[in-house]
Write an enzyme that holds these catalytic residues in place. Structure first.
Site, PDB file in Angstrom:
ATOM      1  N   THR A 145       0.835  -1.205   0.000  1.00 36.11           N
ATOM      2  CA  THR A 145       0.000   0.000   0.000  1.00 36.11           C
ATOM      3  C   THR A 145       0.868   1.252   0.000  1.00 36.11           C
ATOM      4  O   THR A 145       0.553   2.241  -0.678  1.00 36.11           O
ATOM      5  CB  THR A 145      -0.953  -0.004   1.201  1.00 36.11           C
ATOM      6  OG1 THR A 145      -1.652  -1.252   1.258  1.00 36.11           O
ATOM      7  CG2 THR A 145      -1.971   1.122   1.080  1.00 36.11           C
ATOM      8  N   GLY A 173       1.877   1.791   5.592  1.00 43.60           N
ATOM      9  CA  GLY A 173       0.842   0.768   5.645  1.00 43.60           C
ATOM     10  C   GLY A 173       0.871   0.052   6.981  1.00 43.60           C
ATOM     11  O   GLY A 173       1.599   0.414   7.895  1.00 43.60           O
ATOM     12  N   ALA A 174       0.054  -0.995   7.102  1.00 44.31           N
ATOM     13  CA  ALA A 174       0.039  -1.821   8.308  1.00 44.31           C
ATOM     14  C   ALA A 174      -0.462  -3.205   7.932  1.00 44.31           C
ATOM     15  O   ALA A 174      -1.188  -3.383   6.952  1.00 44.31           O
ATOM     16  CB  ALA A 174      -0.853  -1.208   9.386  1.00 44.31           C
ATOM     17  N   ASP A 175      -0.060  -4.188   8.722  1.00 39.55           N
ATOM     18  CA  ASP A 175      -0.536  -5.552   8.515  1.00 39.55           C
ATOM     19  C   ASP A 175      -1.817  -5.808   9.294  1.00 39.55           C
ATOM     20  O   ASP A 175      -2.653  -6.597   8.886  1.00 39.55           O
ATOM     21  CB  ASP A 175       0.551  -6.551   8.915  1.00 39.55           C
ATOM     22  CG  ASP A 175       1.787  -6.403   8.038  1.00 39.55           C
ATOM     23  OD1 ASP A 175       1.665  -6.579   6.819  1.00 39.55           O
ATOM     24  OD2 ASP A 175       2.865  -6.078   8.569  1.00 39.55           O
ATOM     25  N   LYS A 229       3.018  -4.371  12.408  1.00 40.72           N
ATOM     26  CA  LYS A 229       3.723  -4.097  11.169  1.00 40.72           C
ATOM     27  C   LYS A 229       4.953  -4.990  11.096  1.00 40.72           C
ATOM     28  O   LYS A 229       5.372  -5.563  12.085  1.00 40.72           O
ATOM     29  CB  LYS A 229       4.147  -2.625  11.095  1.00 40.72           C
ATOM     30  CG  LYS A 229       2.971  -1.670  10.920  1.00 40.72           C
ATOM     31  CD  LYS A 229       3.374  -0.206  10.922  1.00 40.72           C
ATOM     32  CE  LYS A 229       4.467   0.129   9.948  1.00 40.72           C
ATOM     33  NZ  LYS A 229       4.164  -0.260   8.560  1.00 40.72           N
ATOM     34  N   GLY A 230       5.507  -5.094   9.912  1.00 37.56           N
ATOM     35  CA  GLY A 230       6.726  -5.864   9.742  1.00 37.56           C
ATOM     36  C   GLY A 230       6.626  -7.007   8.749  1.00 37.56           C
ATOM     37  O   GLY A 230       7.567  -7.783   8.602  1.00 37.56           O
ATOM     38  N   GLY A 231       5.486  -7.088   8.055  1.00 35.72           N
ATOM     39  CA  GLY A 231       5.376  -8.119   7.028  1.00 35.72           C
ATOM     40  C   GLY A 231       6.409  -7.967   5.934  1.00 35.72           C
ATOM     41  O   GLY A 231       6.797  -8.934   5.282  1.00 35.72           O
ATOM     42  N   GLU A 291      10.728   1.505  10.127  1.00 33.23           N
ATOM     43  CA  GLU A 291       9.402   2.122  10.106  1.00 33.23           C
ATOM     44  C   GLU A 291       9.073   2.762  11.451  1.00 33.23           C
ATOM     45  O   GLU A 291       8.515   3.857  11.508  1.00 33.23           O
ATOM     46  CB  GLU A 291       8.350   1.062   9.751  1.00 33.23           C
ATOM     47  CG  GLU A 291       8.402   0.628   8.299  1.00 33.23           C
ATOM     48  CD  GLU A 291       7.510  -0.559   7.989  1.00 33.23           C
ATOM     49  OE1 GLU A 291       7.094  -0.702   6.823  1.00 33.23           O
ATOM     50  OE2 GLU A 291       7.230  -1.360   8.905  1.00 33.23           O
ATOM     51  N   LYS A 343      -7.265  -5.353   6.582  1.00 32.39           N
ATOM     52  CA  LYS A 343      -6.252  -5.172   7.624  1.00 32.39           C
ATOM     53  C   LYS A 343      -6.864  -4.723   8.957  1.00 32.39           C
ATOM     54  O   LYS A 343      -6.160  -4.669   9.965  1.00 32.39           O
ATOM     55  CB  LYS A 343      -5.224  -4.123   7.166  1.00 32.39           C
ATOM     56  CG  LYS A 343      -4.553  -4.455   5.835  1.00 32.39           C
ATOM     57  CD  LYS A 343      -3.737  -5.726   5.918  1.00 32.39           C
ATOM     58  CE  LYS A 343      -3.167  -6.137   4.576  1.00 32.39           C
ATOM     59  NZ  LYS A 343      -2.240  -5.148   4.010  1.00 32.39           N
TER      60      LYS A 343
END
Length: 241
Positions: free
Chosen positions: A35, A89-91, A101-103, A110, A128
């Protein structure tokens, strides 16, 4: 419309809404992930169309390369100092605007960039948004030296919090450990549901060998959630207070 095209439209809607928040002269943090990649594309279009003057800091080498290829000015965070805004973005996003986060294996940078900003805005599609964090595996960046011992400490910390037996998985690609931009490893914690993220975050941060976890707690100010029809919903931290 296929599911994939719906998600793409959702991401594009969120990205465009976020681009509208950018003001000329800003110092801007650029996130990492699918994203965020759309956001950088749309941002470059607006910068060139309006002749905007922006200075950007990137959360990953991949985003920096993309942004520079599109003509955006990317500098080191230390050279920019404090940022006006970071868009990422965010997971996962929960109802209190806490994130996983961190995918994309970039959550260390970040988090550094997000917490060096006046505001952090998250852009995401509806998939999400969750009621409870944890379905997405929680990434934990660890140094390679002694990583298996670090994993044991993480497993013990999980057990103390009632999460014993949950898998702690070394992230791999093509049979080799995934390396972050800092050349570290990622351990993914398959937790399913996390009911006390703050306690787990504190426990992980106290472990020698852990560089950073993927919890972003009380950091996000605004989440822009794109819908398949191209509209967006905005979730604001001040509305929760």
């Amino acid at each position: 419309m296929t599911d994939s095209s719906s998600v793409d439209l959702s991401k594009d809607a969120a990205a465009r809404a976020a681009v509208a928040l950018v003001e000329n002269g800003m110092k801007l943090g650029l996130g990492t992930g699918s994203t965020a990649k759309v956001f950088v594309d749309r941002l470059a279009e607006r910068v060139h169309a309006e002749g905007m003057d922006l200075r950007c800091a990137s959360t990953s080498k991949a985003t920096a390369d993309q942004a520079r290829s599109l003509g955006l000015v990317v500098e080191e965070l230390d050279d920019l100092g404090w940022l006006d805004l970071t868009i990422d973005g965010a997971d996962e996003v929960d109802p209190d605007l806490n994130l996983i986060k961190g995918g994309g294996a970039a959550h260390l940078r970040e988090k550094i960039v997000a917490t060096a900003s006046d505001r952090m805005v998250v852009i995401a599609d509806q998939g999400k948004v969750v009621d409870c964090l944890g379905k997405f595996k929680l990434p934990v960046e660890v140094i390679p030296f002694g990583w298996q011992s670090t994993r044991v400490h993480i497993e013990r910390a999980l057990a103390e919090l009632g999460l014993e037996g949950r898998p702690v998985i070394l992230r791999e690609r093509d049979g080799q450990p995934v390396r972050t931009d800092e050349n570290n490893f990622i351990l993914d914690l398959a937790l399913e549901e996390i009911h006390d993220a703050k306690s787990l975050a504190n426990a992980l941060s106290a472990i020698a060998g852990v560089v950073e976890h993927g919890f972003f707690l009380n950091i996000c100010n605004l989440a822009i959630i794109g819908r398949p029809d191209g509209s967006v919903v905005e979730l604001r931290r001040e509305d929760l207070e």
